[in-house]
Design an enzyme around this catalytic site. Structure first.
Site, short mmCIF file in Angstrom:
data_model
loop_
_atom_site.label_atom_id
_atom_site.label_comp_id
_atom_site.label_asym_id
_atom_site.label_seq_id
_atom_site.Cartn_x
_atom_site.Cartn_y
_atom_site.Cartn_z
N ASP A 176 0.83 -1.21 0.00
CA ASP A 176 0.00 0.00 0.00
C ASP A 176 0.87 1.26 0.00
O ASP A 176 2.00 1.25 0.48
CB ASP A 176 -0.92 -0.03 1.23
CG ASP A 176 -2.10 0.90 1.08
OD1 ASP A 176 -2.34 1.42 -0.03
OD2 ASP A 176 -2.81 1.14 2.09
N ASN A 186 -11.02 -2.49 -5.38
CA ASN A 186 -10.23 -1.56 -6.22
C ASN A 186 -10.89 -1.28 -7.58
O ASN A 186 -10.52 -0.30 -8.25
CB ASN A 186 -8.80 -2.06 -6.42
CG ASN A 186 -7.94 -2.00 -5.17
OD1 ASN A 186 -7.05 -2.83 -4.96
ND2 ASN A 186 -8.17 -1.01 -4.31
C1 IPE Z 1 -5.47 -2.73 -0.21
O1 IPE Z 1 -5.12 -1.42 -0.41
C2 IPE Z 1 -5.51 -3.46 -1.53
C3 IPE Z 1 -4.22 -3.68 -2.17
C4 IPE Z 1 -3.04 -3.39 -1.68
C5 IPE Z 1 -4.28 -4.30 -3.47
P1 IPE Z 1 -6.21 -0.25 -0.54
O2 IPE Z 1 -5.47 1.00 -0.70
O3 IPE Z 1 -7.18 -0.61 -1.59
O4 IPE Z 1 -6.94 -0.35 0.87
P2 IPE Z 1 -7.79 0.72 1.67
O5 IPE Z 1 -8.86 1.21 0.74
O6 IPE Z 1 -6.86 1.81 2.09
O7 IPE Z 1 -8.34 -0.02 2.86
C1 IPE Z 2 -1.50 0.21 -3.40
O1 IPE Z 2 -1.29 1.57 -3.44
C2 IPE Z 2 -1.75 -0.40 -4.76
C3 IPE Z 2 -3.15 -0.84 -4.97
C4 IPE Z 2 -4.12 -0.78 -4.11
C5 IPE Z 2 -3.47 -1.39 -6.27
P1 IPE Z 2 -2.51 2.61 -3.48
O2 IPE Z 2 -2.87 2.85 -4.90
O3 IPE Z 2 -3.63 2.15 -2.61
O4 IPE Z 2 -1.81 3.89 -2.86
P2 IPE Z 2 -2.45 4.89 -1.82
O5 IPE Z 2 -2.95 4.08 -0.66
O6 IPE Z 2 -3.56 5.61 -2.53
O7 IPE Z 2 -1.32 5.79 -1.43
MG MG Z 3 -4.08 2.41 -0.64
#
Ligand code: IPE
Ligand code: IPE
Ligand code: MG
Length: 238
Positions: free
Chosen positions: A17, A65
């Site tokens: 993340d 997502n």
């Molecule tokens: C969790 O991250 C999903 C992945 C790393 C693929 P998110 O960024 O989607 O999670 P939330 O929304 O902060 O809980």
């Molecule tokens: C994790 O990084 C990757 C996926 C969830 C696919 P994010 O895209 O959630 O990055 P933040 O949390 O918005 O910084």
């Molecule tokens: Mg995220």
């Protein structure tokens, strides 16, 4: 499952993340964070090989997502394609098999094909297992298992009182893969966001402020050191 001070975890699961925030902090588009994050995947995979971690499971795309802007979703899908092309020889060279968990029928057909090809081509390797969670949700996984079990009961292959926690485990997406010993989540968030809800029941959790694109071999090895100093009891008093 061994009690007391653990050695190296057999199975590490990671919620990768913070890609978007990493990019934002630098005034870059979010996709740039995902691109650099793909290099972290390669670095961590290599660190697993070096340190003897046999199973690595990565949360790459959740069922939730899909609600992101279309351009970001498409960007992530094309990065996945690129990752498969780049890493295919590495997987072969290191005798690592690729697995996927999740509703991959939701993925664009071309990406799904590349993914399934790579899974099939590497299925016979036993040195390491890289599992990608794609269009994955822990609640959906458990729901799918319950449905499959209900079908067996309906067909008379199973009696309700024969259903145990093992039955549920056996109907999850990857029943042959041991439960994770260690869960890492980057970017400072302290939640599991619908990841491996059943399998994480006795995992050790590790949260770090580091954004995923900055999480490389050094950060991984630091996390492993923390794991080695945890005391796993599994309900016992030792
Ligand atoms: C969790 O991250 C999903 C992945 C790393 C693929 P998110 O960024 O989607 O999670 P939330 O929304 O902060 O809980
Ligand atoms: C994790 O990084 C990757 C996926 C969830 C696919 P994010 O895209 O959630 O990055 P933040 O949390 O918005 O910084
Ligand atoms: Mg995220």
């Amino acid at each position: 499952m061994s009690e007391g001070k653990p050695e190296i975890p057999q199975h590490v699961a990671i919620i990768m993340d913070g890609n978007g925030r990493w990019a934002k902090k630098r005034g870059l588009p979010r996709i740039r964070g995902h691109q650099v994050g793909a290099d972290s995947v390669k670095a961590v995979l290599q660190a697993c090989r070096k340190s003897g971690v046999k199973y690595l499971t990565l949360y790459a795309f959740s069922t939730e997502n899909w609600i992101r802007p279309k351009a970001e979703v498409l960007g992530l899908m094309s990065l996945l394609s690129k990752f498969l092309r780049d890493q295919s020889h590495e997987l072969h060279d290191n005798k690592t098999r690729l697995r996927v968990i999740g509703h991959i029928d939701d993925l664009p057909a071309a990406v799904r094909r590349e993914l399934l090809n790579c899974v099939a081509e590497t299925a016979h390797y036993t040195e390491g297992t890289l599992t990608l969670a794609l269009s994955y949700g822990g609640r959906v996984e458990i729901t799918d298992a319950v449905r499959a079990i209900a079908e067996k009961v309906k067909r008379g292959e199973l009696k309700p009182d024969e259903i145990t926690d093992k039955t549920i485990s056996q109907h999850l997406y990857a029943p042959d893969i041991p439960d994770p010993d260690f869960l890492i989540r980057t970017s400072g968030e302290q939640r599991i966001s619908n990841f491996l809800l059943w399998q994480l029941s006795y995992a050790e959790f590790y949260f770090t402020e580091t954004f995923w694109p900055d999480f490389r071999e050094k950060e991984f090895l630091e996390a492993i050191e923390v794991y080695k100093n945890r005391h796993r009891r599994f309900g016992d008093i030792k």
